[in-house]
Design a protein around this motif. Structure first.
Motif, mmCIF file in Angstrom:
data_model
loop_
_atom_site.group_PDB
_atom_site.id
_atom_site.type_symbol
_atom_site.label_atom_id
_atom_site.label_comp_id
_atom_site.label_asym_id
_atom_site.label_seq_id
_atom_site.Cartn_x
_atom_site.Cartn_y
_atom_site.Cartn_z
ATOM 1 N N TYR A 130 0.740 2.805 7.323
ATOM 2 C CA TYR A 130 0.330 1.843 6.303
ATOM 3 C C TYR A 130 -0.190 0.561 6.943
ATOM 4 O O TYR A 130 -1.089 -0.096 6.409
ATOM 5 C CB TYR A 130 1.496 1.551 5.350
ATOM 6 C CG TYR A 130 1.870 2.770 4.540
ATOM 7 C CD1 TYR A 130 1.082 3.182 3.462
ATOM 8 C CD2 TYR A 130 2.976 3.545 4.877
ATOM 9 C CE1 TYR A 130 1.395 4.321 2.741
ATOM 10 C CE2 TYR A 130 3.296 4.681 4.153
ATOM 11 C CZ TYR A 130 2.505 5.064 3.086
ATOM 12 O OH TYR A 130 2.813 6.202 2.370
ATOM 13 N N ILE B 255 8.635 1.304 5.960
ATOM 14 C CA ILE B 255 7.191 1.453 5.723
ATOM 15 C C ILE B 255 6.559 1.907 7.042
ATOM 16 O O ILE B 255 6.369 1.089 7.951
ATOM 17 C CB ILE B 255 6.548 0.136 5.236
ATOM 18 C CG1 ILE B 255 7.295 -0.399 4.009
ATOM 19 C CG2 ILE B 255 5.070 0.358 4.903
ATOM 20 C CD1 ILE B 255 6.806 -1.756 3.514
ATOM 21 N N THR C 191 0.833 -1.212 0.000
ATOM 22 C CA THR C 191 0.000 0.000 0.000
ATOM 23 C C THR C 191 0.867 1.262 0.000
ATOM 24 O O THR C 191 0.376 2.348 -0.272
ATOM 25 C CB THR C 191 -0.928 0.032 1.237
ATOM 26 O OG1 THR C 191 -0.137 0.002 2.431
ATOM 27 C CG2 THR C 191 -1.867 -1.168 1.240
ATOM 28 N N ASN C 192 2.159 1.102 0.285
ATOM 29 C CA ASN C 192 3.084 2.246 0.334
ATOM 30 C C ASN C 192 3.608 2.577 -1.066
ATOM 31 O O ASN C 192 3.629 1.708 -1.944
ATOM 32 C CB ASN C 192 4.267 1.933 1.254
ATOM 33 C CG ASN C 192 5.033 0.701 0.815
ATOM 34 O OD1 ASN C 192 4.458 -0.384 0.725
ATOM 35 N ND2 ASN C 192 6.315 0.847 0.530
#
Length: 208
Positions: free
Chosen positions: A169, A165, A105-106
């Motif tokens: 997230y 990350i 998702t990053n």
């Protein structure tokens, strides 16, 4: 590989290898099987030109079918978490998912590769760039809609101070999965299974 049933399949991060999980192998419940494969483009695995998350996920599914594994948990750290989420989105067959600072998702950018290279300078930067480039189209990104289609229970573990990350997230993934639990490793970074193996093991064993 350790025999047992169900089987826990854990996938390493970008630039890593299956042995990234060796510190938790001895403390995961002994009746569970363990498989820590090298992903495509890593370790002793094949190195095809166009490696995508979808190709990685299908390669793992082929492994599951070839070994006649009926009951399994799938998960991973960073890029490996992304592959495991995508696999479950496609096949919906796992008893549960175990995510440690999962990617997917990053944003993918050059600085991500630079951070990975700093963690493990022996990586091949060209291989890493090719993998990131092939996943940069957005087709393989994990969206809110994809998360909403994953039904199995999910354990999400995140390092409090993850420099690769960030925590936000993890919270996004937790919010999107309908049956997930979220745990923060105090003082942890991006590879909690290496730096905080006992805490990770405890969380995994409670989850199984």
């Amino acid at each position: 590989k350790r025999d047992g049933n169900p089987v826990i399949i854990m996938l390493h991060g970008l630039g890593g290898m299956g042995n990234n999980f060796m510190k938790i192998a001895s403390c995961i419940k002994s009746d569970y099987g363990l498989i820590f494969p090298d992903l495509l483009g890593h370790g002793n695995s094949e190195r095809p030109q166009d490696i995508t998350v979808k190709l990685q996920a299908e390669s793992i599914h082929e492994l599951i079918e070839n070994l006649d594994i009926e009951k399994y948990y799938i998960g991973g750290n960073s890029y490996g978490g992304w592959v495991s989420l995508y696999h479950e989105y496609l096949h919906n067959g796992a008893e549960g998912i175990i995510l440690i600072s999962s990617a997917g998702t990053n944003p993918n950018d050059k600085s991500f590769i630079e951070r990975v290279m700093r963690m493990n300078p022996s990586n091949n930067p060209q291989t890493l760039e090719n993998i990131l480039h092939n996943n940069g189209s957005g087709e393989c990104k994990i969206t809110e809609e994809m998360l909403g289609r994953i039904d199995c229970k999910t354990l999400i573990i995140w390092g409090e101070n993850d420099p690769i990350i960030p925590l936000e997230y993890g919270k996004f993934i937790h919010k999107g999965l309908k049956n997930s639990e979220f745990h923060i490793i105090e003082g942890g970074g991006h590879i909690a299974q290496v730096t905080h193996p006992e805490q990770v093991c405890s969380l995994v064993n409670n989850f199984l």
